[in-house]
Design a protein around this motif. Sequence first.
Motif, PDB file in Angstrom:
ATOM      1  N   ALA A 151       0.866  -1.285  -0.054  1.00  0.00           N
ATOM      2  CA  ALA A 151       0.020  -0.108   0.159  1.00  0.00           C
ATOM      3  C   ALA A 151       0.736   1.111   0.157  1.00  0.00           C
ATOM      4  O   ALA A 151       2.063   1.464   0.263  1.00  0.00           O
ATOM      5  N   ALA A 152       0.215   2.371  -0.524  1.00  0.00           N
ATOM      6  CA  ALA A 152       1.105   3.598  -0.644  1.00  0.00           C
ATOM      7  C   ALA A 152       0.246   4.703  -0.018  1.00  0.00           C
ATOM      8  O   ALA A 152      -1.205   4.671  -0.162  1.00  0.00           O
ATOM      9  N   GLU A 153       0.632   5.868   0.327  1.00  0.00           N
ATOM     10  CA  GLU A 153      -0.290   7.042   0.844  1.00  0.00           C
ATOM     11  C   GLU A 153       0.782   8.339   0.331  1.00  0.00           C
ATOM     12  O   GLU A 153       1.966   8.199   0.420  1.00  0.00           O
ATOM     13  N   TRP A 154      -0.161   9.183  -0.270  1.00  0.00           N
ATOM     14  CA  TRP A 154       0.723  10.724  -0.480  1.00  0.00           C
ATOM     15  C   TRP A 154      -0.288  11.832  -0.771  1.00  0.00           C
ATOM     16  O   TRP A 154      -1.506  11.595  -0.472  1.00  0.00           O
ATOM     17  N   ARG A 155      -0.011  12.867  -0.753  1.00  0.00           N
ATOM     18  CA  ARG A 155      -0.651  13.931  -1.248  1.00  0.00           C
ATOM     19  C   ARG A 155      -0.067  14.738  -2.463  1.00  0.00           C
ATOM     20  O   ARG A 155       1.189  14.990  -2.562  1.00  0.00           O
ATOM     21  N   LEU A 156      -0.757  15.217  -3.503  1.00  0.00           N
ATOM     22  CA  LEU A 156      -0.405  15.786  -4.517  1.00  0.00           C
ATOM     23  C   LEU A 156      -0.657  17.164  -4.656  1.00  0.00           C
ATOM     24  O   LEU A 156      -1.998  17.600  -4.407  1.00  0.00           O
ATOM     25  N   LEU A 157       0.375  17.986  -4.839  1.00  0.00           N
ATOM     26  CA  LEU A 157       0.090  19.255  -4.904  1.00  0.00           C
ATOM     27  C   LEU A 157       0.282  19.774  -6.236  1.00  0.00           C
ATOM     28  O   LEU A 157       1.534  19.515  -6.886  1.00  0.00           O
ATOM     29  N   LEU A 158      -0.543  20.866  -6.675  1.00  0.00           N
ATOM     30  CA  LEU A 158      -0.360  21.152  -8.086  1.00  0.00           C
ATOM     31  C   LEU A 158      -0.338  22.892  -8.070  1.00  0.00           C
ATOM     32  O   LEU A 158      -0.644  23.494  -7.142  1.00  0.00           O
ATOM     33  N   PRO A 159       0.294  23.502  -9.021  1.00  0.00           N
ATOM     34  CA  PRO A 159       0.609  24.772  -9.095  1.00  0.00           C
ATOM     35  C   PRO A 159      -1.036  25.449  -9.627  1.00  0.00           C
ATOM     36  O   PRO A 159      -1.891  24.677 -10.039  1.00  0.00           O
ATOM     37  N   ALA A 160      -1.118  26.719  -9.050  1.00  0.00           N
ATOM     38  CA  ALA A 160      -2.408  27.501  -9.470  1.00  0.00           C
ATOM     39  C   ALA A 160      -2.751  27.400 -11.029  1.00  0.00           C
ATOM     40  O   ALA A 160      -1.766  27.261 -11.769  1.00  0.00           O
ATOM     41  N   GLU A 161      -3.894  27.151 -11.055  1.00  0.00           N
ATOM     42  CA  GLU A 161      -4.476  27.220 -12.486  1.00  0.00           C
ATOM     43  C   GLU A 161      -4.050  25.939 -13.215  1.00  0.00           C
ATOM     44  O   GLU A 161      -4.183  25.782 -14.286  1.00  0.00           O
ATOM     45  N   VAL A 162      -3.912  24.834 -12.247  1.00  0.00           N
ATOM     46  CA  VAL A 162      -3.835  23.298 -13.073  1.00  0.00           C
ATOM     47  C   VAL A 162      -4.763  22.669 -12.243  1.00  0.00           C
ATOM     48  O   VAL A 162      -5.080  22.547 -10.827  1.00  0.00           O
ATOM     49  N   SER A 163      -5.713  21.971 -12.792  1.00  0.00           N
ATOM     50  CA  SER A 163      -6.443  20.971 -12.239  1.00  0.00           C
ATOM     51  C   SER A 163      -6.621  19.348 -12.583  1.00  0.00           C
ATOM     52  O   SER A 163      -6.103  19.286 -13.964  1.00  0.00           O
ATOM     53  N   VAL A 164      -6.684  18.442 -11.821  1.00  0.00           N
ATOM     54  CA  VAL A 164      -6.818  17.101 -12.203  1.00  0.00           C
ATOM     55  C   VAL A 164      -8.184  16.856 -12.745  1.00  0.00           C
ATOM     56  O   VAL A 164      -9.217  17.275 -12.261  1.00  0.00           O
ATOM     57  N   MET A 165      -8.158  16.352 -14.027  1.00  0.00           N
ATOM     58  CA  MET A 165      -9.492  15.933 -14.670  1.00  0.00           C
ATOM     59  C   MET A 165     -10.009  14.596 -14.892  1.00  0.00           C
ATOM     60  O   MET A 165     -11.014  14.464 -15.035  1.00  0.00           O
ATOM     61  N   GLY A 166      -8.908  13.552 -14.601  1.00  0.00           N
ATOM     62  CA  GLY A 166      -9.175  12.408 -14.417  1.00  0.00           C
ATOM     63  C   GLY A 166      -7.915  11.896 -13.819  1.00  0.00           C
ATOM     64  O   GLY A 166      -6.759  12.250 -13.662  1.00  0.00           O
ATOM     65  N   GLU A 167      -8.239  10.449 -13.461  1.00  0.00           N
ATOM     66  CA  GLU A 167      -6.899   9.652 -13.159  1.00  0.00           C
ATOM     67  C   GLU A 167      -7.458   8.005 -13.509  1.00  0.00           C
ATOM     68  O   GLU A 167      -8.413   7.674 -13.616  1.00  0.00           O
ATOM     69  N   VAL A 168      -6.221   7.449 -13.651  1.00  0.00           N
ATOM     70  CA  VAL A 168      -6.288   5.812 -14.057  1.00  0.00           C
ATOM     71  C   VAL A 168      -5.336   5.316 -13.262  1.00  0.00           C
ATOM     72  O   VAL A 168      -3.988   5.754 -12.962  1.00  0.00           O
ATOM     73  N   ARG A 169      -5.859   4.446 -12.468  1.00  0.00           N
ATOM     74  CA  ARG A 169      -5.191   3.587 -11.042  1.00  0.00           C
ATOM     75  C   ARG A 169      -4.193   2.346 -12.065  1.00  0.00           C
ATOM     76  O   ARG A 169      -5.010   1.774 -12.926  1.00  0.00           O
TER      77      ARG A 169
END
Length: 197
Positions: free
Chosen positions: A99-117
């Motif tokens: 298992a793993a755990e984290w937090r993703l930080l993005l610059p301003a004006e960037v959005s996550v639109m989807g994800e594939v695991r």
Amino acid sequence: MLRIAVFLMALVFLASCGKGDEAGSQTASNDATPVVQERPPGRPAIPDDEFSEEERIINASLRPFFDGEGTETEATIAPGEYFDIYVFAEYNEAFPMAAAEWRLLLPAEVSVMGEVRNDTTIANVGKYDQDFGIAFPCMADPRWWIVKYTCKAHEEFDGGEIELTRGTGLDFIGFVTCDNENTMIRAKGGTAVLKRK
């Protein structure tokens, strides 16, 4: 099997603490109404001298890359353009992880639109920008991608840094080993640089 059950109980606990949960192998947002969030403050990286002897031997990290081979840590993106971020797991192959755990930080004006695991995923819980936990079968491969985020740079995008760091609730970035104790192993985070085209 007991290890997986223990981790799944932990995932349920996280979900009940209001971190939210997700299921399935893909999620996507509606492109017509993107959510643009300011980058929240990060937590300082774990100093090398705070890692245990075992953690230093395992030498684990969770790092972002712009390609599926895990070689590109810098990209030039135009406003309105889509791009991918791959979260790579790296650790000593003598210590398989479950298992793993984290937090993703993005610059301003960037959005996550989807994800594939990765198709090895058993379960996941949480939100990428708070605490994201994911379980998989014991993996001895010393380097592989866990999640691919598809992102969009919006019109006011002006560059910045992508970072994998400790979560806001559990204050943890790392892995759970496949040993009988389900040992939590802290990992180093990483960064990638986005430039405006």
